[in-house]
Design a protein around this motif. Structure first.
Motif, PDB file in Angstrom:
ATOM      1  N   CYS A  82       0.807  -1.227   0.000  1.00 24.73           N
ATOM      2  CA  CYS A  82       0.000   0.000   0.000  1.00 24.73           C
ATOM      3  C   CYS A  82       0.838   1.275   0.000  1.00 24.73           C
ATOM      4  O   CYS A  82       0.296   2.375   0.144  1.00 24.73           O
ATOM      5  N   GLY A  83       2.158   1.153  -0.143  1.00 27.21           N
ATOM      6  CA  GLY A  83       3.001   2.321  -0.323  1.00 27.21           C
ATOM      7  C   GLY A  83       3.469   3.005   0.942  1.00 27.21           C
ATOM      8  O   GLY A  83       4.043   4.097   0.875  1.00 27.21           O
ATOM      9  N   CYS A 130      -2.977  -0.287   8.564  1.00 33.42           N
ATOM     10  CA  CYS A 130      -3.001  -0.778   7.186  1.00 33.42           C
ATOM     11  C   CYS A 130      -3.195  -2.293   7.147  1.00 33.42           C
ATOM     12  O   CYS A 130      -4.036  -2.799   6.400  1.00 33.42           O
ATOM     13  N   MET A 142      -5.391  -3.194  -2.488  1.00 34.13           N
ATOM     14  CA  MET A 142      -4.520  -2.044  -2.722  1.00 34.13           C
ATOM     15  C   MET A 142      -5.325  -0.845  -3.218  1.00 34.13           C
ATOM     16  O   MET A 142      -5.101   0.305  -2.796  1.00 34.13           O
ATOM     17  N   LYS A 143      -6.273  -1.078  -4.124  1.00 34.49           N
ATOM     18  CA  LYS A 143      -7.099   0.010  -4.642  1.00 34.49           C
ATOM     19  C   LYS A 143      -7.976   0.606  -3.545  1.00 34.49           C
ATOM     20  O   LYS A 143      -8.135   1.839  -3.463  1.00 34.49           O
ATOM     21  N   TYR A 194      -7.372   0.684  -0.326  1.00 29.68           N
ATOM     22  CA  TYR A 194      -6.547   1.474   0.594  1.00 29.68           C
ATOM     23  C   TYR A 194      -6.184   2.806  -0.043  1.00 29.68           C
ATOM     24  O   TYR A 194      -6.216   3.858   0.629  1.00 29.68           O
ATOM     25  N   SER A 195      -5.855   2.808  -1.322  1.00 28.12           N
ATOM     26  CA  SER A 195      -5.499   4.050  -2.009  1.00 28.12           C
ATOM     27  C   SER A 195      -6.670   5.022  -2.009  1.00 28.12           C
ATOM     28  O   SER A 195      -6.491   6.228  -1.748  1.00 28.12           O
ATOM     29  N   ARG A 196      -7.872   4.518  -2.276  1.00 29.42           N
ATOM     30  CA  ARG A 196      -9.044   5.389  -2.269  1.00 29.42           C
ATOM     31  C   ARG A 196      -9.318   5.935  -0.879  1.00 29.42           C
ATOM     32  O   ARG A 196      -9.681   7.104  -0.712  1.00 29.42           O
ATOM     33  N   LYS A 255      -7.157   6.547   1.496  1.00 31.62           N
ATOM     34  CA  LYS A 255      -6.185   7.574   1.847  1.00 31.62           C
ATOM     35  C   LYS A 255      -6.428   8.878   1.069  1.00 31.62           C
ATOM     36  O   LYS A 255      -6.124   9.965   1.547  1.00 31.62           O
ATOM     37  N   GLN A 256      -7.026   8.751  -0.122  1.00 32.14           N
ATOM     38  CA  GLN A 256      -7.314   9.945  -0.916  1.00 32.14           C
ATOM     39  C   GLN A 256      -8.404  10.806  -0.300  1.00 32.14           C
ATOM     40  O   GLN A 256      -8.398  12.032  -0.447  1.00 32.14           O
TER      41      GLN A 256
END
Length: 199
Positions: free
Chosen positions: A25-26, A171, A189-190, A192-194, A196-197
């Protein structure tokens, strides 16, 4: 219920989620975990599929065969890792230990050292995204002097270590929950990215 053919794929995905969510997740440039030779034989075909899936998200997976000591799965984000290793102080540290300055060559050297060393080389902490000052302090005194132990033994910036540990635990918890609900690793992963956005 999973079919017999689906069980290994689900199991290795769950292991990746449990061990590598912050890297997926970066939050970290890399993660690693160990498998026995027997488990690797079971999961090797599944790992090839996952490696291809994750390549579309800029992630790489490298199996490292350690003679008599099982297999280490090294998952990393080349872009994040390149940025992390680009620090002049980190470059000086690695070059001083015989590493090339080029990212791909440095990763290859790290993998060779994982294969050949009976223990994990101290510089593994650098590749996993741990602060250089903590890696240096751990090399000098691995058993004493650290002020906080979360993801790593922190000797210096405790607030940073606590915050990173908190974020990585959060996370992992979210990713485990989403995976248990049936989401694939790319789906997790998608999500988690959404998240955090919008947070």
């Amino acid at each position: 219920m999973l079919t017999k053919s689906e069980e290994p794929f689900f199991s290795i995905c769950r292991l990746l989620i449990n061990s590598c969510s912050p890297a997926l997740c970066g939050l970290k440039p890399a993660s690693l975990f160990s498998l026995s030779p027997q488990d690797y034989e079971v999961f090797s075909n599944c790992l090839q599929v996952i490696t291809q899936q994750l390549s579309y998200f800029g992630k790489s997976i490298r199996p490292v065969f350690r003679l008599g000591r099982g297999v280490v799965i090294f998952l990393y984000d080349p872009q994040l890792l390149s940025g992390w290793l680009a620090s002049p102080a980190v470059q000086e540290y690695l070059v001083g230990r015989g590493y090339p300055s080029d990212l791909e060559a440095a990763v290859e050297e790290f993998i060779l050292r994982l294969e050949d060393s009976p223990d994990f080389p101290h510089e593994a902490g650098i590749f996993l995204g741990y602060p250089l000052e903590d890696v240096l302090s751990f090399e000098e005194n691995p058993h004493f002097g650290w002020k906080y132990c979360g993801l790593w033994k922190a000797y210096h910036d405790v607030d940073y270590a606590k915050e990173m540990s908190r974020r990585c635990r959060e996370c992992c918890s979210l990713c485990r929950e989403w995976h248990s609900q049936g989401h694939t690793i790319p789906g997790v992963m998608k999500k988690y990215s959404r998240l955090k956005q919008v947070s």
